[in-house]
Design an enzyme around this catalytic site. Structure first.
Site, PDB file in Angstrom:
ATOM      1  N   HIS A 254      36.778  39.754  35.785  1.00  0.00           N
ATOM      2  CA  HIS A 254      35.834  39.321  34.747  1.00  0.00           C
ATOM      3  C   HIS A 254      34.621  38.618  35.352  1.00  0.00           C
ATOM      4  O   HIS A 254      33.906  37.907  34.652  1.00  0.00           O
ATOM      5  CB  HIS A 254      36.536  38.393  33.744  1.00  0.00           C
ATOM      6  CG  HIS A 254      37.550  39.105  32.911  1.00  0.00           C
ATOM      7  ND1 HIS A 254      38.487  38.450  32.170  1.00  0.00           N
ATOM      8  CD2 HIS A 254      37.773  40.435  32.703  1.00  0.00           C
ATOM      9  CE1 HIS A 254      39.258  39.330  31.537  1.00  0.00           C
ATOM     10  NE2 HIS A 254      38.856  40.541  31.846  1.00  0.00           N
TER      11      HIS A 254
ATOM     12  N   CYS B 273      13.494  41.891  42.116  1.00  0.00           N
ATOM     13  CA  CYS B 273      12.449  42.573  41.317  1.00  0.00           C
ATOM     14  C   CYS B 273      11.512  41.586  40.640  1.00  0.00           C
ATOM     15  O   CYS B 273      10.563  41.997  39.955  1.00  0.00           O
ATOM     16  CB  CYS B 273      13.098  43.469  40.267  1.00  0.00           C
ATOM     17  SG  CYS B 273      13.843  42.566  38.897  1.00  0.00           S
TER      18      CYS B 273
END
Ligand code: BV8
Length: 231
Positions: free
Chosen positions: A112, A142
């Site tokens: 998880h 980015c």
């Protein structure tokens, strides 16, 4: 007790109960996290899209708690088991804290996700999470401000599933520790392991709803039942 000398592979599935005595909350006990937070607001992609600051605040608080916590006797017993057992020992944890690693376990999969990770929702870049994260944090790759915790939310595909299913087919002993068996696909792992012929054990504070799926069970606080079972 583990059958000494069996040497088979041991698959350990852990949940919030293994970290409870380190002071980290569980989810569904009487004062659990999901009694204080609406999981659809803080543990779903839709909730993150609606209010990223609320989600970051939720995980910033849990990251701070986890960083301030220490591994307990159950984490240490599992690390000792990995070091001493002649066969493979794999921990697949639903937990997002790093207490297994801090106790010395090496073979750990976080299905998880993990509080120690940050993820760019745009380009998929991952990097170590700072202590506190905010929606404005730019992605180092980015530069877009689409930073999210590297956590698997409801409706998202858990990590490492192919490795997990392969390990379930090979395990000779399957142990679920400190999990209510409420969340899938983890809740079905005991049936997968039993189908493959594994001996299955539940170590939990109390019998879970799925206790009947196990061949054996030991009940009590993890810091007592786990070291006793590993001994
Ligand atoms: C998915 C984020 C598609 C991290 C979490 C059937 C098949 C497949 C999916 C579903 C299905 N039915 C429904 C679904 C959808 C959903 C789901 O399961 N919903 C539930 C509510 C019904 N599942 C998903 O969306 C999953 N993705 O299915 O993708 C797919 C389909 C097929 C195959 C592969 C993929 C994604 C689930 C992940 C969601 N993320 N949290 C975070 O914020 O932490 S879930 C959340 O619950 C945590 O991760 C937590 O770890 C997990 C499980 O909870 P537990 O760890 O068990 O904690 P809990 O409080 O419930 O229980 C604690 C236990 O400890 C108790 O038993 C207690 O007695 C015990 N205890 C307490 N103190 C102690 C103790 N034991 C020992 N000692 C103590 N001191």
């Amino acid at each position: 007790m583990i059958r000494r000398g069996a040497g088979g592979g041991i698959f350990l599935l852990t949940g919030a109960g293994v970290s409870a005595e380190s002071g980290l909350g569980t989810f569904r006990d009487k004062s659990g996290l999901w009694t204080r937070y609406d999981l659809t607001e803080v543990a779903t992609p839709e909730g993150f899209a609606r209010n990223p600051q609320l989600v970051h605040d939720f995980y910033n608080a849990r990251r701070e708690n986890a960083l301030g916590a220490a591994p307990n006797a159950a984490h240490h017993a599992l690390a000792r088991l990995e070091a001493e057992w002649p066969g493979d020992v794999l921990i697949v944890t639903q937990n997002v804290d790093d207490l297994h690693e801090r106790a010395g376990s090496r073979n750990v999969l976080h299905m998880h996700g993990s509080l120690t990770g940050a993820l760019c929702a745009d380009c998929g870049h991952r990097w170590p999470a700072p202590a506190r994260m905010s929606p404005a944090d730019p992605c180092p790759e980015c530069s877009l401000a689409q930073t999210r915790p590297d956590i698997v939310w409801f409706g998202e595909y858990p990590y490492h599933m192919e490795t997990i299913w392969q390990a379930l087919r090979e395990a000779e002993i399957f142990v679920a520790i400190g999990t209510s068996g409420t969340v899938f696909p983890a809740a079905a792992f005991v049936q997968d392991a039993a189908r493959a012929g594994a001996h299955t054990v539940e170590l939990n504070l109390e019998r879970s709803a799925g206790a009947g799926d196990f061949s054996d069970g030991r009940y009590g606080p993890a810091t007592e039942v786990v070291p006793a079972w590993v001994a």
